[in-house]
Motif scaffolding. Structure first.
Motif, PDB file in Angstrom:
ATOM      1  N   VAL A 362     -50.400 -32.228   2.627  1.00 14.43           N
ATOM      2  CA  VAL A 362     -49.109 -32.193   3.295  1.00 14.43           C
ATOM      3  C   VAL A 362     -48.137 -32.051   2.145  1.00 14.43           C
ATOM      4  O   VAL A 362     -47.299 -31.118   2.274  1.00 14.43           O
ATOM      5  CB  VAL A 362     -49.070 -33.525   4.077  1.00 14.43           C
ATOM      6  N   LYS A 363     -48.403 -32.408   1.050  1.00 15.92           N
ATOM      7  CA  LYS A 363     -47.568 -32.458   0.033  1.00 15.92           C
ATOM      8  C   LYS A 363     -47.283 -31.078  -0.398  1.00 15.92           C
ATOM      9  O   LYS A 363     -46.359 -30.570  -0.759  1.00 15.92           O
ATOM     10  CB  LYS A 363     -48.004 -33.243  -1.182  1.00 15.92           C
ATOM     11  N   ARG A 364     -48.634 -30.300  -0.459  1.00 14.18           N
ATOM     12  CA  ARG A 364     -48.646 -28.987  -0.918  1.00 14.18           C
ATOM     13  C   ARG A 364     -47.874 -27.920  -0.052  1.00 14.18           C
ATOM     14  O   ARG A 364     -46.938 -27.248  -0.520  1.00 14.18           O
ATOM     15  CB  ARG A 364     -50.180 -28.242  -0.981  1.00 14.18           C
ATOM     16  N   ARG A 365     -48.083 -28.191   1.268  1.00 18.49           N
ATOM     17  CA  ARG A 365     -47.228 -27.333   2.384  1.00 18.49           C
ATOM     18  C   ARG A 365     -45.678 -27.594   2.021  1.00 18.49           C
ATOM     19  O   ARG A 365     -45.025 -26.749   2.249  1.00 18.49           O
ATOM     20  CB  ARG A 365     -47.773 -27.473   3.540  1.00 18.49           C
ATOM     21  N   ILE A 366     -45.439 -28.855   1.828  1.00 16.41           N
ATOM     22  CA  ILE A 366     -43.858 -29.199   1.801  1.00 16.41           C
ATOM     23  C   ILE A 366     -43.163 -28.755   0.766  1.00 16.41           C
ATOM     24  O   ILE A 366     -42.177 -28.028   0.681  1.00 16.41           O
ATOM     25  CB  ILE A 366     -43.774 -31.022   1.813  1.00 16.41           C
ATOM     26  N   ILE A 367     -44.089 -28.676  -0.419  1.00 15.53           N
ATOM     27  CA  ILE A 367     -43.647 -28.092  -1.453  1.00 15.53           C
ATOM     28  C   ILE A 367     -43.421 -26.508  -1.342  1.00 15.53           C
ATOM     29  O   ILE A 367     -42.184 -25.825  -1.947  1.00 15.53           O
ATOM     30  CB  ILE A 367     -44.500 -28.321  -2.822  1.00 15.53           C
ATOM     31  N   LEU A 368     -44.274 -25.967  -1.071  1.00 18.29           N
ATOM     32  CA  LEU A 368     -44.338 -24.355  -0.580  1.00 18.29           C
ATOM     33  C   LEU A 368     -43.062 -24.195   0.243  1.00 18.29           C
ATOM     34  O   LEU A 368     -42.208 -23.197  -0.059  1.00 18.29           O
ATOM     35  CB  LEU A 368     -45.532 -24.128   0.104  1.00 18.29           C
ATOM     36  N   GLY A 369     -43.078 -24.823   1.210  1.00 18.67           N
ATOM     37  CA  GLY A 369     -42.098 -24.610   2.360  1.00 18.67           C
ATOM     38  C   GLY A 369     -40.395 -24.928   1.722  1.00 18.67           C
ATOM     39  O   GLY A 369     -39.620 -24.157   2.002  1.00 18.67           O
ATOM     40  N   THR A 370     -40.295 -25.994   1.204  1.00 17.56           N
ATOM     41  CA  THR A 370     -38.988 -26.159   0.398  1.00 17.56           C
ATOM     42  C   THR A 370     -38.609 -25.274  -0.431  1.00 17.56           C
ATOM     43  O   THR A 370     -37.257 -24.841  -0.788  1.00 17.56           O
ATOM     44  CB  THR A 370     -38.959 -27.630  -0.392  1.00 17.56           C
ATOM     45  N   TYR A 371     -39.565 -24.727  -1.100  1.00 19.93           N
ATOM     46  CA  TYR A 371     -39.286 -23.593  -2.168  1.00 19.93           C
ATOM     47  C   TYR A 371     -38.862 -22.338  -1.391  1.00 19.93           C
ATOM     48  O   TYR A 371     -37.896 -21.705  -1.672  1.00 19.93           O
ATOM     49  CB  TYR A 371     -40.428 -23.440  -3.002  1.00 19.93           C
ATOM     50  N   ALA A 372     -39.637 -22.151  -0.529  1.00 20.91           N
ATOM     51  CA  ALA A 372     -39.165 -20.778   0.537  1.00 20.91           C
ATOM     52  C   ALA A 372     -38.012 -20.780   1.071  1.00 20.91           C
ATOM     53  O   ALA A 372     -37.429 -19.901   1.585  1.00 20.91           O
ATOM     54  CB  ALA A 372     -40.338 -20.531   1.505  1.00 20.91           C
ATOM     55  N   LEU A 373     -37.386 -22.281   1.365  1.00 17.56           N
ATOM     56  CA  LEU A 373     -36.173 -22.412   1.946  1.00 17.56           C
ATOM     57  C   LEU A 373     -34.978 -22.538   1.035  1.00 17.56           C
ATOM     58  O   LEU A 373     -33.750 -22.658   1.358  1.00 17.56           O
ATOM     59  CB  LEU A 373     -36.173 -23.693   2.968  1.00 17.56           C
ATOM     60  N   SER A 374     -35.371 -22.660  -0.396  1.00 14.71           N
ATOM     61  CA  SER A 374     -34.167 -22.742  -1.282  1.00 14.71           C
ATOM     62  C   SER A 374     -33.416 -21.915  -1.572  1.00 14.71           C
ATOM     63  O   SER A 374     -33.422 -20.740  -1.151  1.00 14.71           O
ATOM     64  CB  SER A 374     -35.015 -23.117  -2.394  1.00 14.71           C
ATOM     65  N   SER A 375     -32.106 -22.362  -1.890  1.00 12.15           N
ATOM     66  CA  SER A 375     -31.100 -21.341  -2.281  1.00 12.15           C
ATOM     67  C   SER A 375     -31.358 -20.162  -3.044  1.00 12.15           C
ATOM     68  O   SER A 375     -31.864 -20.417  -4.259  1.00 12.15           O
ATOM     69  CB  SER A 375     -29.795 -22.223  -2.783  1.00 12.15           C
ATOM     70  N   GLY A 376     -31.121 -19.009  -2.434  1.00 13.52           N
ATOM     71  CA  GLY A 376     -31.611 -17.672  -3.436  1.00 13.52           C
ATOM     72  C   GLY A 376     -33.044 -17.254  -3.072  1.00 13.52           C
ATOM     73  O   GLY A 376     -33.280 -16.010  -3.391  1.00 13.52           O
ATOM     74  N   TYR A 377     -33.842 -18.118  -2.434  1.00 14.70           N
ATOM     75  CA  TYR A 377     -35.152 -17.510  -2.116  1.00 14.70           C
ATOM     76  C   TYR A 377     -35.419 -17.447  -0.440  1.00 14.70           C
ATOM     77  O   TYR A 377     -36.288 -16.776  -0.011  1.00 14.70           O
ATOM     78  CB  TYR A 377     -36.197 -18.426  -2.744  1.00 14.70           C
ATOM     79  N   TYR A 378     -34.366 -17.840   0.230  1.00  8.66           N
ATOM     80  CA  TYR A 378     -34.510 -17.845   1.751  1.00  8.66           C
ATOM     81  C   TYR A 378     -34.689 -16.635   2.282  1.00  8.66           C
ATOM     82  O   TYR A 378     -35.800 -16.286   3.033  1.00  8.66           O
ATOM     83  CB  TYR A 378     -33.272 -18.491   2.379  1.00  8.66           C
ATOM     84  N   ASP A 379     -33.843 -15.775   2.044  1.00  7.64           N
ATOM     85  CA  ASP A 379     -34.085 -14.233   2.379  1.00  7.64           C
ATOM     86  C   ASP A 379     -35.251 -13.602   1.990  1.00  7.64           C
ATOM     87  O   ASP A 379     -35.844 -12.653   2.777  1.00  7.64           O
ATOM     88  CB  ASP A 379     -32.609 -13.479   2.149  1.00  7.64           C
ATOM     89  N   ALA A 380     -35.642 -13.793   0.895  1.00  5.55           N
ATOM     90  CA  ALA A 380     -36.782 -13.116   0.378  1.00  5.55           C
ATOM     91  C   ALA A 380     -38.117 -13.634   0.868  1.00  5.55           C
ATOM     92  O   ALA A 380     -39.095 -12.868   0.929  1.00  5.55           O
ATOM     93  CB  ALA A 380     -36.897 -13.203  -1.426  1.00  5.55           C
ATOM     94  N   TYR A 381     -38.224 -14.796   1.228  1.00  6.66           N
ATOM     95  CA  TYR A 381     -39.400 -15.632   1.988  1.00  6.66           C
ATOM     96  C   TYR A 381     -39.490 -15.858   3.346  1.00  6.66           C
ATOM     97  O   TYR A 381     -39.833 -14.972   4.049  1.00  6.66           O
ATOM     98  CB  TYR A 381     -39.815 -16.908   0.962  1.00  6.66           C
ATOM     99  N   TYR A 382     -38.776 -16.781   3.700  1.00  5.64           N
ATOM    100  CA  TYR A 382     -38.693 -17.297   5.080  1.00  5.64           C
ATOM    101  C   TYR A 382     -38.048 -16.332   5.989  1.00  5.64           C
ATOM    102  O   TYR A 382     -38.575 -15.718   6.904  1.00  5.64           O
ATOM    103  CB  TYR A 382     -37.855 -18.501   5.264  1.00  5.64           C
TER     104      TYR A 382
END
Length: 419
Positions: A362-382
């Motif tokens: 669960v921690k791994r997926r939260i970290i990955l998801g939080t990164y994918a949604l973070s400012s500057g990366y949202y458009d590139a990933y999610y």
């Protein structure tokens, strides 16, 4: 019907109950006895509600005796995946974060089961917050495959699949985000269906990835699974994504078992290497059998399927990161105080609680998801993943313009060993 009631199909039990040759109390008690005998080895259940199940069974018997018109599965007991809220019964989602939580309300699916007269035997084990494909990520230990106790029963719904394969329940509920009903069924020789998104209510289903989650039926036969689907499905105003349409005639289709004239598509991109020896051979044999029964088999191309797994592993963690933010030690569930801090802040309590309450996956997926949604990366990933998702959906639409159904192996391997 077998003399051992636990070996009977749900449809056979339903017929016997309707005919009055057996009572719901007898059927329910037989399964409770089976649970007591074998679940210590299989570990399908996280909670067994013996008293409640017998009370529900007795109530159904009384209603039947009074001449009430009952549903097709009234009196047939069922196991419920522990991701669905059950009033008065623990709902843990296989996590220490919710250990001991007793919901104050039922999920819509659970309400439908109760109204249809299915006694609830208990709650089944699962990978924590439905993240996994083996139940090895349950905070309460893995379930085991009844065919070989050293192997996995699939996941995240390995509790529901193993409960069926070990004859501890004739029916079970599941949820499927990326295979959590279908893969467990495949590795335990049971049956499971992920209905169309919105076909079964998600109200009261603890969310993993809201745009992908879907509850569905699990059984030992296609007919049993269809009968349960008919009970679970239908429009629910409590779920904004619920389809406002009747449940398709799944029971009639299961009883007819007729594929003559059906056009069946095999997806070109799902062939090739990567299958365990034997899996593809069994699939090809099944396709040949469908052809013998009168179906027409054609190959279709869905080129964007090549990007489906990468897309899934951006969308799911992103939505999981958002959904699991609510487990903050403030409202419900676990609360852990940080060591060595006399007057901890809310942020410190939250950090200590989430560290103690969530498991590694669960921690791994939260970290990955939080990164994918973070400012500057949202458009590139999610954002990009959502665009590819639209292309994959278009591939499905194009394929269904050519064929009635698509078929593929459910999983590339059989059940692997625990560990």
């Amino acid at each position: 019907m077998p003399t051992d009631l636990t070996r009977a199909t749900a449809s056979a039990l339903a017929d016997a109950l309707a005919a009055g040759t057996v009572s719901s109390v007898e059927v329910t008690q037989a399964h409770l006895d089976r649970i007591a005998a074998v679940d210590g080895q299989v570990h399908s259940y996280l909670h067994v509600d013996s008293e409640g199940a017998i009370a529900q069974a007795r109530a159904v018997d009384q209603r039947r005796k009074a001449g009430e018109s009952l549903g097709a599965l009234a009196g047939v007991p069922i196991a419920v995946k522990d991701v669905m809220t059950t009033k008065g019964l623990p709902t843990t989602c296989g996590s220490k974060m919710l250990e001991g939580w007793i919901p104050p309300y039922d999920a819509t699916v659970v309400t439908k089961l109760r109204e249809a007269g299915l006694p609830i035997l208990g709650k089944t084990n699962m990978d924590e917050f439905a993240m996994g494909s083996s139940t090895e990520h349950s905070a309460y230990g893995p379930s085991r495959n009844p065919w070989d106790l050293d192997r996995i029963p699939g996941g995240s719904g390995g509790g529901s699949s193993s409960v069926l394969a070990s004859f501890q329940a004739p029916l079970a509920t599941g949820t499927d985000t990326g295979g959590s009903i279908r893969q467990p069924a495949a590795v335990t020789a049971t049956v499971g269906t992920k209905p169309t998104y919105g076909g079964v209510s998600r109200y009261g289903l603890v969310a993993l990835a809201s745009s992908l989650d879907q509850a569905g039926p699990c059984g030992r036969t296609v007919l049993d699974t269809a009968l349960l689907h008919a009970v679970m499905g239908g429009h629910d105003p409590m779920d904004s994504t619920s389809i406002d349409a009747p449940v398709p005639p799944v029971v009639e289709a299961a009883r007819a078992a007729d594929v003559k004239g059906m056009r069946i598509g095999i997806v070109k991109e799902l062939g090739g290497e990567g299958y365990q020896p034997g899996v593809r051979a069994r699939f090809d044999e099944s396709v040949a059998l469908l052809e013998e029964l009168g179906a027409e088999v054609v190959e279709v191309s869905c080129p964007n399927f090549d990007y489906a797994l990468a897309t899934y592993y951006l969308i799911l963690p992103s939505e999981a990161s958002s959904n699991l933010a609510k487990f903050d030690a403030m409202r419900y569930g676990l609360r852990v105080l940080p060591e060595g801090v006399d007057d901890p802040s809310a942020e410190q309590v939250m950090a200590a609680t989430r560290d103690a309450g969530f498991g590694p996956e669960v921690k791994r997926r939260i970290i990955l998801g939080t990164y994918a949604l973070s400012s500057g990366y949202y458009d590139a990933y999610y954002g990009s993943a959502q665009k590819v998702r639209a292309l994959i959906a278009q591939d499905f639409d194009n394929a269904y313009g050519l064929v009635d159904v698509l078929v593929s192996p459910t999983a590339p391997t059989t059940a692997f060993r625990l560990g």
